[in-house]
Design a protein around this motif. Structure first.
Motif, PDB file in Angstrom:
ATOM      1  N   ARG A 270     100.691   2.279 -59.941  1.00 23.57           N
ATOM      2  CA  ARG A 270     101.008   3.257 -60.983  1.00 23.57           C
ATOM      3  C   ARG A 270     102.446   3.759 -60.907  1.00 23.57           C
ATOM      4  N   GLN A 271     102.945   3.995 -59.687  1.00 24.61           N
ATOM      5  CA  GLN A 271     104.306   4.495 -59.522  1.00 24.61           C
ATOM      6  C   GLN A 271     104.781   4.071 -58.136  1.00 24.61           C
ATOM      7  N   TYR A 272     105.628   3.024 -58.109  1.00 23.53           N
ATOM      8  CA  TYR A 272     105.967   2.382 -56.838  1.00 23.53           C
ATOM      9  C   TYR A 272     106.727   3.313 -55.899  1.00 23.53           C
ATOM     10  N   ALA A 273     107.660   4.112 -56.426  1.00 22.84           N
ATOM     11  CA  ALA A 273     108.437   5.014 -55.568  1.00 22.84           C
ATOM     12  C   ALA A 273     107.532   6.043 -54.897  1.00 22.84           C
ATOM     13  N   LEU A 274     106.598   6.592 -55.661  1.00 21.22           N
ATOM     14  CA  LEU A 274     105.676   7.571 -55.099  1.00 21.22           C
ATOM     15  C   LEU A 274     104.784   6.920 -54.039  1.00 21.22           C
ATOM     16  N   ALA A 275     104.371   5.693 -54.298  1.00 27.07           N
ATOM     17  CA  ALA A 275     103.553   4.990 -53.305  1.00 27.07           C
ATOM     18  C   ALA A 275     104.312   4.808 -52.002  1.00 27.07           C
ATOM     19  N   GLN A 276     105.620   4.544 -52.094  1.00 30.41           N
ATOM     20  CA  GLN A 276     106.419   4.342 -50.886  1.00 30.41           C
ATOM     21  C   GLN A 276     106.511   5.600 -50.030  1.00 30.41           C
ATOM     22  N   VAL A 277     106.347   6.761 -50.646  1.00 32.00           N
ATOM     23  CA  VAL A 277     106.383   8.009 -49.882  1.00 32.00           C
ATOM     24  C   VAL A 277     105.250   8.047 -48.865  1.00 32.00           C
ATOM     25  N   VAL A 278     104.111   7.428 -49.194  1.00 31.46           N
ATOM     26  CA  VAL A 278     102.997   7.388 -48.228  1.00 31.46           C
ATOM     27  C   VAL A 278     102.932   6.053 -47.485  1.00 31.46           C
ATOM     28  N   VAL A 279     103.490   4.988 -48.073  1.00 32.88           N
ATOM     29  CA  VAL A 279     103.526   3.702 -47.371  1.00 32.88           C
ATOM     30  C   VAL A 279     104.427   3.787 -46.143  1.00 32.88           C
ATOM     31  N   THR A 280     105.516   4.530 -46.249  1.00 38.74           N
ATOM     32  CA  THR A 280     106.449   4.644 -45.118  1.00 38.74           C
ATOM     33  C   THR A 280     105.785   5.260 -43.890  1.00 38.74           C
ATOM     34  N   PRO A 281     105.141   6.430 -43.987  1.00 35.00           N
ATOM     35  CA  PRO A 281     104.433   6.927 -42.802  1.00 35.00           C
ATOM     36  C   PRO A 281     103.277   6.025 -42.376  1.00 35.00           C
ATOM     37  N   LEU A 282     102.646   5.353 -43.330  1.00 33.43           N
ATOM     38  CA  LEU A 282     101.586   4.409 -42.969  1.00 33.43           C
ATOM     39  C   LEU A 282     102.122   3.336 -42.028  1.00 33.43           C
ATOM     40  N   ALA A 283     103.266   2.752 -42.376  1.00 42.29           N
ATOM     41  CA  ALA A 283     103.849   1.693 -41.554  1.00 42.29           C
ATOM     42  C   ALA A 283     104.358   2.226 -40.222  1.00 42.29           C
ATOM     43  N   LEU A 284     105.038   3.370 -40.254  1.00 46.03           N
ATOM     44  CA  LEU A 284     105.665   3.889 -39.043  1.00 46.03           C
ATOM     45  C   LEU A 284     104.643   4.464 -38.070  1.00 46.03           C
ATOM     46  N   VAL A 285     103.639   5.149 -38.567  1.00 41.91           N
ATOM     47  CA  VAL A 285     102.605   5.685 -37.679  1.00 41.91           C
ATOM     48  C   VAL A 285     101.794   4.538 -37.082  1.00 41.91           C
ATOM     49  N   SER A 286     101.542   3.478 -37.870  1.00 44.83           N
ATOM     50  CA  SER A 286     100.849   2.302 -37.330  1.00 44.83           C
ATOM     51  C   SER A 286     101.670   1.656 -36.219  1.00 44.83           C
ATOM     52  N   THR A 287     102.988   1.562 -36.440  1.00 47.80           N
ATOM     53  CA  THR A 287     103.876   1.003 -35.422  1.00 47.80           C
ATOM     54  C   THR A 287     103.883   1.865 -34.173  1.00 47.80           C
ATOM     55  N   GLU A 288     103.934   3.172 -34.362  1.00 52.81           N
ATOM     56  CA  GLU A 288     103.963   4.096 -33.225  1.00 52.81           C
ATOM     57  C   GLU A 288     102.638   4.072 -32.459  1.00 52.81           C
ATOM     58  N   LEU A 289     101.537   3.898 -33.160  1.00 57.20           N
ATOM     59  CA  LEU A 289     100.232   3.823 -32.502  1.00 57.20           C
ATOM     60  C   LEU A 289     100.141   2.592 -31.617  1.00 57.20           C
ATOM     61  N   ALA A 290     100.658   1.453 -32.125  1.00 55.87           N
ATOM     62  CA  ALA A 290     100.572   0.201 -31.368  1.00 55.87           C
ATOM     63  C   ALA A 290     101.575   0.141 -30.237  1.00 55.87           C
ATOM     64  N   HIS A 291     102.769   0.725 -30.456  1.00 54.35           N
ATOM     65  CA  HIS A 291     103.844   0.602 -29.461  1.00 54.35           C
ATOM     66  C   HIS A 291     104.690   1.872 -29.505  1.00 54.35           C
ATOM     67  N   PRO A 292     104.295   2.925 -28.778  1.00 54.90           N
ATOM     68  CA  PRO A 292     105.013   4.209 -28.833  1.00 54.90           C
ATOM     69  C   PRO A 292     106.491   4.065 -28.492  1.00 54.90           C
ATOM     70  N   SER A 293     107.323   4.835 -29.214  1.00 55.67           N
ATOM     71  CA  SER A 293     108.769   4.787 -28.994  1.00 55.67           C
ATOM     72  C   SER A 293     109.355   6.144 -29.370  1.00 55.67           C
ATOM     73  N   ASN A 294     110.666   6.220 -29.433  1.00 56.23           N
ATOM     74  CA  ASN A 294     111.342   7.448 -29.844  1.00 56.23           C
ATOM     75  C   ASN A 294     111.236   7.590 -31.367  1.00 56.23           C
ATOM     76  N   PRO A 295     110.550   8.621 -31.867  1.00 58.51           N
ATOM     77  CA  PRO A 295     110.365   8.748 -33.315  1.00 58.51           C
ATOM     78  C   PRO A 295     111.677   8.812 -34.096  1.00 58.51           C
ATOM     79  N   MET A 296     112.692   9.446 -33.542  1.00 56.24           N
ATOM     80  CA  MET A 296     113.962   9.561 -34.249  1.00 56.24           C
ATOM     81  C   MET A 296     114.624   8.202 -34.424  1.00 56.24           C
ATOM     82  N   HIS A 297     114.561   7.363 -33.393  1.00 52.71           N
ATOM     83  CA  HIS A 297     115.096   6.007 -33.515  1.00 52.71           C
ATOM     84  C   HIS A 297     114.310   5.222 -34.558  1.00 52.71           C
TER      85      HIS A 297
END
Length: 336
Positions: A270-297
């Motif tokens: 429906r609105q790709y930019a708005l979807a990316q607002v939640v896709v970004t934390p989806l990808a990053l939190v999934s990455t952090e769950l699998a392999h913890p790192s420095n969140p700022m980096h």
């Protein structure tokens, strides 16, 4: 904002499809298997609005392709690939995955999810035995397909079990699929090479972002997708900072992932930019769950890589457009 087409149905299926497997691996104390469950659950995003028989075949093909990518990634992880090895492997997946999705008529089209899966899994160190990772992926894919068929148990949502028509591809269609695969490979390799030369971590995020503008009916629509990817990602980085910086327990991260998956499926069509607002934390939190790192980096890498990848993708789209104009006009030049 485009009209809704029962998006909440697909959103609930996808949220459950990723949330329950992740909670299960946490309960078993096997957080190392989470990345295999996460990418296996991507099967649920395919065939979202199709009748049940078509969805079964669609998700079966999508799941088989994702399992092949996950297996290749798990095996490559044993080779201890460096950044350039990741670029080469991911480029192959970008091209071959796009050709496979084209001939299998998968929607979403292209190889964005396969690029992400291959590069992310092949980059994770200290992985579990291959058979355990693949068993997790197979079970998660099967669970996603089962959820996709769950409406058959309720008369209100049941659809006719009609065999779908699948006409043969014409020569022009086959040529387009191969050219599309080449375009994905070129965009991914360019973006990944630039990110690697600059020494930025997670170079595959640039490769993922580079494929976003390659989807669309017109040049304008494709360029808009690239710009929406950038704007939505930076909005998502702010949301991700609010989520990650306080420090969450793994079970809380799983709930965030499920909620973001729900939001992504609610808005992606429906609105790709708005979807990316939640896709970004989806990808990053999934990455952090699998392999913890420095969140700022993590946040910094995502922002820079998205800019690089989206710019490369839009440049490829414009270059192909100019090439077609030259060919149509018959004008002499290096592109001819």
């Amino acid at each position: 904002m485009g009209p809704a087409h029962n998006d909440h149905h697909a959103a609930v299926r996808c949220a459950v499809g990723i949330g329950l497997p992740l909670l299960l691996v946490l309960f078993l104390g096997r957080i190392d298997l989470a990345i295999f469950a996460s990418f296996g659950a991507f099967t649920g995003i395919y065939g979202r609005n199709e009748p049940h028989r078509q969805r079964l075949g669609h998700q079966g093909r999508a799941g088989a392709l994702m399992l092949a990518v996950i297996l290749a990634a798990a095996l490559c992880a044993r080779l201890d690939l460096d950044a350039w090895g990741t670029v080469v492997g991911t480029t192959l997946v970008a091209g071959l995955g796009t050709v496979a999705t084209g001939f299998w008529r998968l929607r979403p089209a292209g190889s964005l999810f396969h690029i992400f899966a291959f590069a992310a899994i092949s980059s994770v160190p200290n992985q579990p035995p291959v058979w355990q990772g693949m068993l997790t992926a197979v079970l998660t894919v099967s669970f996603s397909i089962l959820i996709g068929q769950s409406g058959m148990f309720l008369r209100k949502y049941r659809t006719a079990w009609d065999k779908p028509a699948r006409p043969r591809f014409s020569a022009a269609q086959r040529r387009f699929i191969y050219l599309d695969g080449l375009q994905y490979a070129v965009a991914a390799s360019l973006a990944g090479s630039i990110a690697t030369l600059l020494g930025i971590g997670h170079n595959y995020w640039a490769m993922v972002a580079a494929t976003v503008p390659l989807v669309g009916q017109t040049v304008r629509h494709r360029v808009y997708r690239g710009l929406q990817r950038i704007l939505g990602t930076f909005g998502g980085l702010l949301l991700t900072a609010l989520i990650l910086l306080p420090g969450l327990e793994p079970w809380q991260m799983v709930l965030v992932i499920a909620a973001c998956q729900f939001g992504a499926e609610m808005f992606i069509a429906r609105q790709y930019a708005l979807a990316q607002v939640v896709v970004t934390p989806l990808a990053l939190v999934s990455t952090e769950l699998a392999h913890p790192s420095n969140p700022m980096h993590l946040l910094q890498d995502r922002g820079i890589e998205t800019l690089i990848g989206a710019a490369v993708g839009m440049a490829v789209v414009l270059a192909m457009h100019l090439r077609r104009k030259h060919l149509r006009s018959g004008a002499p030049g290096p592109l001819n």
